[in-house]
Design an enzyme around this catalytic site. Structure first.
Site, PDB file in Angstrom:
ATOM      1  N   LYS A  30       1.192  -1.410   0.119  1.00 26.26           N
ATOM      2  CA  LYS A  30      -0.078  -0.237   0.069  1.00 26.26           C
ATOM      3  C   LYS A  30       0.983   0.774  -0.029  1.00 26.26           C
ATOM      4  O   LYS A  30       1.468   1.702   1.162  1.00 26.26           O
ATOM      5  CB  LYS A  30      -0.834   0.038   1.189  1.00 26.26           C
ATOM      6  CG  LYS A  30      -1.817   1.074   0.915  1.00 26.26           C
ATOM      7  CD  LYS A  30      -2.469   0.869   2.271  1.00 26.26           C
ATOM      8  CE  LYS A  30      -3.903   2.274   2.640  1.00 26.26           C
ATOM      9  NZ  LYS A  30      -3.057   3.606   1.897  1.00 26.26           N
ATOM     10  N   ASP A  32       1.473   5.587  -0.112  1.00 31.28           N
ATOM     11  CA  ASP A  32       0.830   6.605   0.587  1.00 31.28           C
ATOM     12  C   ASP A  32       1.428   7.517  -0.311  1.00 31.28           C
ATOM     13  O   ASP A  32       2.136   8.436  -0.553  1.00 31.28           O
ATOM     14  CB  ASP A  32       1.403   6.699   1.797  1.00 31.28           C
ATOM     15  CG  ASP A  32       1.133   7.811   2.523  1.00 31.28           C
ATOM     16  OD1 ASP A  32      -0.297   8.126   2.123  1.00 31.28           O
ATOM     17  OD2 ASP A  32       1.563   8.368   3.630  1.00 31.28           O
ATOM     18  N   GLU A 166       3.553   2.070   4.459  1.00 33.98           N
ATOM     19  CA  GLU A 166       1.826   2.380   4.341  1.00 33.98           C
ATOM     20  C   GLU A 166       0.421   1.116   5.643  1.00 33.98           C
ATOM     21  O   GLU A 166      -0.511   0.958   5.781  1.00 33.98           O
ATOM     22  CB  GLU A 166       1.731   2.913   3.538  1.00 33.98           C
ATOM     23  CG  GLU A 166       0.109   3.509   3.852  1.00 33.98           C
ATOM     24  CD  GLU A 166      -0.719   4.239   4.600  1.00 33.98           C
ATOM     25  OE1 GLU A 166      -1.731   4.927   4.478  1.00 33.98           O
ATOM     26  OE2 GLU A 166       0.951   5.759   4.547  1.00 33.98           O
TER      27      GLU A 166
END
Length: 187
Positions: A30, A32, A166
């Site tokens: 993931k 950011d 993240e």
């Protein structure tokens, strides 16, 4: 042959406390950054926010590089990366406010249109192959393919935490691209 759609509302991930288990799930890092959709039609590229706002002018270098691709719609995240290679939202905001966006990276993880066809009804695995095909030979330095992992989600989440990432996004490998939050993507 279908014309390139103007915009496809994005599929969004549901927040969960634990990642899903099972072979039908794959996992990605993931990032950011800012979720963006790159639309290329007849050699012209546009970048849209997840709400459909045209932000092409904010990321001219990525748009210029994207214009080299064949007609497509690609889903991804524009990020600034720190010295450790980790996406950093503060650095991204600084780059935008200072209009110094040449060092930003567009991490792409899905392909919604390619070869004259809308791909939303195809499984993720087929869309990832289409994405690799679209990117092939583009000599791209700002647009990067995001691989997925077929490992146990808990192990990947633990590694992501150790690296100060993240988090992870988990996706159903057989899932179609459905705009909104439907549970086929979790974070």
């Amino acid at each position: 042959m279908t014309a390139v759609p103007a915009f496809i509302p994005p599929e969004l991930a549901r927040l969960t406390t634990t990642p899903p288990l099972g072979r039908e799930w794959v996992h990605e890092i993931k990032f950011d950054g800012y979720r963006m959709q790159l639309r290329v039609a007849e050699g012209k590229a546009k970048l849209f926010t997840r709400k459909g706002l045209d932000w092409t002018a904010k990321f001219p270098e990525i748009a210029e590089e994207g214009a080299r691709l064949p007609d497509c719609i690609i889903d991804g995240e524009i990020c600034a990366v720190d010295a450790k290679g980790v996406s950093d939202f503060g650095l991204l905001q600084n780059a935008l406010s200072e209009q110094k966006t040449g060092g930003l990276v567009f991490y792409v993880f899905d392909c919604l249109y390619a070869d004259g066809q809308v791909l939303k009804d195809r499984p993720l695995q087929a869309r990832k192959l289409a994405l690799q095909s679209v990117l092939k030979g583009g000599r791209l330095k700002r647009i990067h393919f995001v691989s997925h992992f077929s490992v146990e989600s808990g192990d990947l989440l633990e590694a992501a935490c150790r690296l100060d990432l993240e988090g992870i996004i988990s996706k159903r490998l057989d899932g179609h691209y459905i705009s909104g939050r439907n549970g086929d993507w979790t974070k």
